[in-house]
Design a protein around this motif. Structure first.
Motif, PDB file in Angstrom:
ATOM      1  N   ARG A  19       0.824  -1.205   0.000  1.00  0.00           N
ATOM      2  CA  ARG A  19       0.000   0.000   0.000  1.00  0.00           C
ATOM      3  C   ARG A  19       0.862   1.260   0.000  1.00  0.00           C
ATOM      4  NH1 ARG A  19      -4.672  -1.271   4.558  1.00  0.00           N
ATOM      5  NH2 ARG A  19      -5.626  -3.062   3.514  1.00  0.00           N
ATOM      6  N   PHE A  20       2.079   1.145   0.517  1.00  0.00           N
ATOM      7  CA  PHE A  20       2.961   2.305   0.576  1.00  0.00           C
ATOM      8  C   PHE A  20       3.249   2.830  -0.823  1.00  0.00           C
ATOM      9  CE2 PHE A  20       7.399   3.850   0.435  1.00  0.00           C
ATOM     10  CZ  PHE A  20       7.226   5.017   1.161  1.00  0.00           C
ATOM     11  N   PHE A  21       3.454   1.917  -1.780  1.00  0.00           N
ATOM     12  CA  PHE A  21       3.730   2.344  -3.150  1.00  0.00           C
ATOM     13  C   PHE A  21       2.499   2.992  -3.776  1.00  0.00           C
ATOM     14  CE2 PHE A  21       6.676  -1.138  -2.262  1.00  0.00           C
ATOM     15  CZ  PHE A  21       7.879  -0.508  -2.550  1.00  0.00           C
ATOM     16  N   LEU A  22       1.320   2.482  -3.414  1.00  0.00           N
ATOM     17  CA  LEU A  22       0.085   3.112  -3.867  1.00  0.00           C
ATOM     18  C   LEU A  22      -0.074   4.478  -3.219  1.00  0.00           C
ATOM     19  CD1 LEU A  22      -2.459   2.759  -5.567  1.00  0.00           C
ATOM     20  CD2 LEU A  22      -3.557   1.676  -3.595  1.00  0.00           C
ATOM     21  N   LEU A  23       0.368   4.572  -1.975  1.00  0.00           N
ATOM     22  CA  LEU A  23       0.312   5.836  -1.251  1.00  0.00           C
ATOM     23  C   LEU A  23       1.147   6.903  -1.959  1.00  0.00           C
ATOM     24  CD1 LEU A  23      -0.892   6.775   1.594  1.00  0.00           C
ATOM     25  CD2 LEU A  23       1.421   6.518   2.441  1.00  0.00           C
ATOM     26  N   LEU A  24       2.283   6.491  -2.488  1.00  0.00           N
ATOM     27  CA  LEU A  24       3.155   7.419  -3.203  1.00  0.00           C
ATOM     28  C   LEU A  24       2.649   7.713  -4.615  1.00  0.00           C
ATOM     29  CD1 LEU A  24       6.735   6.169  -2.248  1.00  0.00           C
ATOM     30  CD2 LEU A  24       5.461   8.092  -1.299  1.00  0.00           C
ATOM     31  N   ALA A  25       1.920   6.774  -5.186  1.00  0.00           N
ATOM     32  CA  ALA A  25       1.461   6.944  -6.570  1.00  0.00           C
ATOM     33  C   ALA A  25       0.490   8.108  -6.702  1.00  0.00           C
ATOM     34  CB  ALA A  25       0.797   5.654  -7.056  1.00  0.00           C
ATOM     35  N   PHE A  26      -0.389   8.276  -5.721  1.00  0.00           N
ATOM     36  CA  PHE A  26      -1.393   9.347  -5.798  1.00  0.00           C
ATOM     37  C   PHE A  26      -0.763  10.738  -5.894  1.00  0.00           C
ATOM     38  CE2 PHE A  26      -4.298   6.137  -3.758  1.00  0.00           C
ATOM     39  CZ  PHE A  26      -5.143   6.019  -4.844  1.00  0.00           C
ATOM     40  N   PRO A  27       0.137  11.110  -4.970  1.00  0.00           N
ATOM     41  CA  PRO A  27       0.727  12.454  -5.081  1.00  0.00           C
ATOM     42  C   PRO A  27       1.581  12.643  -6.322  1.00  0.00           C
ATOM     43  CG  PRO A  27       1.823  11.177  -3.360  1.00  0.00           C
ATOM     44  CD  PRO A  27       0.577  10.422  -3.746  1.00  0.00           C
ATOM     45  N   VAL A  28       2.287  11.580  -6.747  1.00  0.00           N
ATOM     46  CA  VAL A  28       3.117  11.686  -7.953  1.00  0.00           C
ATOM     47  C   VAL A  28       2.245  11.946  -9.178  1.00  0.00           C
ATOM     48  CG1 VAL A  28       4.616  10.413  -9.524  1.00  0.00           C
ATOM     49  CG2 VAL A  28       5.002  10.288  -7.056  1.00  0.00           C
ATOM     50  N   LEU A  29       1.134  11.223  -9.284  1.00  0.00           N
ATOM     51  CA  LEU A  29       0.222  11.422 -10.405  1.00  0.00           C
ATOM     52  C   LEU A  29      -0.422  12.805 -10.365  1.00  0.00           C
ATOM     53  CD1 LEU A  29      -1.531   7.925 -10.552  1.00  0.00           C
ATOM     54  CD2 LEU A  29       0.103   8.872 -12.182  1.00  0.00           C
ATOM     55  N   LEU A  30      -0.766  13.265  -9.168  1.00  0.00           N
ATOM     56  CA  LEU A  30      -1.393  14.578  -9.035  1.00  0.00           C
ATOM     57  C   LEU A  30      -0.445  15.687  -9.478  1.00  0.00           C
ATOM     58  CD1 LEU A  30      -3.722  16.388  -8.044  1.00  0.00           C
ATOM     59  CD2 LEU A  30      -2.645  16.354  -5.773  1.00  0.00           C
ATOM     60  N   ILE A  31       0.773  15.649  -8.965  1.00  0.00           N
ATOM     61  CA  ILE A  31       1.759  16.678  -9.333  1.00  0.00           C
ATOM     62  C   ILE A  31       2.078  16.593 -10.822  1.00  0.00           C
ATOM     63  CG2 ILE A  31       4.142  17.442  -9.001  1.00  0.00           C
ATOM     64  CD1 ILE A  31       3.897  16.549  -6.072  1.00  0.00           C
ATOM     65  N   GLY A  32       2.223  15.377 -11.330  1.00  0.00           N
ATOM     66  CA  GLY A  32       2.507  15.212 -12.743  1.00  0.00           C
ATOM     67  C   GLY A  32       1.391  15.743 -13.624  1.00  0.00           C
ATOM     68  N   LEU A  33       0.147  15.497 -13.235  1.00  0.00           N
ATOM     69  CA  LEU A  33      -0.991  15.979 -14.014  1.00  0.00           C
ATOM     70  C   LEU A  33      -1.055  17.495 -14.024  1.00  0.00           C
ATOM     71  CD1 LEU A  33      -3.584  15.427 -15.590  1.00  0.00           C
ATOM     72  CD2 LEU A  33      -4.793  15.246 -13.401  1.00  0.00           C
ATOM     73  N   VAL A  34      -0.866  18.109 -12.865  1.00  0.00           N
ATOM     74  CA  VAL A  34      -0.896  19.573 -12.778  1.00  0.00           C
ATOM     75  C   VAL A  34       0.239  20.180 -13.595  1.00  0.00           C
ATOM     76  CG1 VAL A  34      -0.587  21.527 -11.217  1.00  0.00           C
ATOM     77  CG2 VAL A  34      -2.079  19.648 -10.563  1.00  0.00           C
ATOM     78  N   ALA A  35       1.413  19.594 -13.506  1.00  0.00           N
ATOM     79  CA  ALA A  35       2.545  20.101 -14.284  1.00  0.00           C
ATOM     80  C   ALA A  35       2.278  19.988 -15.780  1.00  0.00           C
ATOM     81  CB  ALA A  35       3.815  19.333 -13.908  1.00  0.00           C
ATOM     82  N   LEU A  36       1.680  18.874 -16.205  1.00  0.00           N
ATOM     83  CA  LEU A  36       1.385  18.663 -17.624  1.00  0.00           C
ATOM     84  C   LEU A  36       0.367  19.683 -18.136  1.00  0.00           C
ATOM     85  CD1 LEU A  36       1.770  16.905 -20.142  1.00  0.00           C
ATOM     86  CD2 LEU A  36      -0.112  15.462 -19.314  1.00  0.00           C
ATOM     87  N   VAL A  37      -0.705  19.884 -17.349  1.00  0.00           N
ATOM     88  CA  VAL A  37      -1.731  20.852 -17.756  1.00  0.00           C
ATOM     89  C   VAL A  37      -1.156  22.265 -17.783  1.00  0.00           C
ATOM     90  CG1 VAL A  37      -3.967  21.868 -17.173  1.00  0.00           C
ATOM     91  CG2 VAL A  37      -3.608  19.416 -16.900  1.00  0.00           C
ATOM     92  N   THR A  38      -0.283  22.573 -16.836  1.00  0.00           N
ATOM     93  CA  THR A  38       0.347  23.898 -16.801  1.00  0.00           C
ATOM     94  C   THR A  38       1.163  24.137 -18.065  1.00  0.00           C
ATOM     95  OG1 THR A  38       0.487  23.844 -14.379  1.00  0.00           O
ATOM     96  CG2 THR A  38       1.910  25.408 -15.522  1.00  0.00           C
ATOM     97  N   VAL A  39       1.903  23.128 -18.502  1.00  0.00           N
ATOM     98  CA  VAL A  39       2.735  23.264 -19.695  1.00  0.00           C
ATOM     99  C   VAL A  39       1.879  23.341 -20.957  1.00  0.00           C
ATOM    100  CG1 VAL A  39       4.453  22.102 -21.133  1.00  0.00           C
ATOM    101  CG2 VAL A  39       4.728  22.147 -18.647  1.00  0.00           C
TER     102      VAL A  39
END
Length: 233
Positions: A19-39
């Motif tokens: 579950r720890f890896f899933l725990l990390l996946a959520f914030p990584v995906l969120l930051i990545g999505l926001v960065a992508l939309v910003t660009v």
């Protein structure tokens, strides 16, 4: 009341499970999505991802995973009985586990929201969302810890609460805001940036958040005390 040994064991349980890896996946995906939309589009469009996806979904999901990881497995496999056989204060166990779940929620849930909002380019709204996420994350972690102490299906029960009560009904009916942890956090964040919604009275939002946090942690400790008294597994 804080037991460092229990806290270390809870942290090991959290870090040592898939579950720890899933725990990390959520914030990584969120930051990545926001960065992508910003660009690809702009910061304003990217910011809209946070109040519609990051705050009402990623934050509580992280809290669910954290709270269920520090207590749920012990209830599931019955090893909680061995822990409770030791002369350790039951409320101290609950508080120690809650602090670990809270730390994980703030690091993997609230902090990424701040980082993503800063990427979108609005420091004031970023601070407001972060404060709201800290408040909501604190109450969420206590509530989900209590649910983990009640049932072996804590993840499912917590998900039902988030998806149906907080997300679906909370968006359809404005009156639900008075009973929504996420909306309380947004109301407190509104004091920093008026761009955030104003769904409830400020004093009520603060008191309600404190009540859920205190009662949730107390209930988890009381449930653990009941385990030891009845010898449940």
């Amino acid at each position: 009341m804080i037991n460092t040994t229990i806290a270390k064991l809870a942290l090991q349980a959290l870090l040592g499970r898939r579950r720890f890896f899933l725990l990390l996946a959520f914030p990584v995906l969120l930051i990545g999505l926001v960065a992508l939309v910003t660009v690809l589009v702009d910061g304003d469009a990217a910011y809209e991802v946070l109040p519609s996806l990051g705050y009402p979904l990623v934050l509580p999901l992280v809290a669910i995973l954290a709270a269920s990881s520090v207590l749920g497995p012990e209830v599931d496999d019955g090893s909680i009985v061995y822990l409770l056989s030791k002369p350790v204060n039951r409320y101290g166990i609950a508080i120690s586990k809650w602090l670990v779940a809270l730390g994980a929620t703030l690091i993997a849930g609230a902090l990424p929201i701040l980082v993503a909002a800063l990427i979108a380019g609005d420091s004031t709204r970023a601070t407001a969302l972060f404060v709201g996420a800290v408040v909501a994350g604190t109450a969420y972690s206590a509530l989900f810890l209590a649910i983990s102490a009640i049932t072996r299906h804590a993840v499912i029960a917590s998900l039902m609460f988030v998806l149906i009560w907080e997300s679906l009904l909370g968006n359809l009916f404005s009156g639900i805001a008075w009973l929504s942890i996420g909306q309380w956090g947004l109301r407190i964040g509104h004091e920093i940036s008026t761009a955030l919604p104003d769904p409830a009275n400020l004093g009520y939002a603060i008191i309600a958040s404190l009540v859920v946090t205190v009662v949730g942690t107390w209930f988890a400790g009381d449930r653990l005390r009941s385990f030891s008294l009845r010898g449940e597994d």
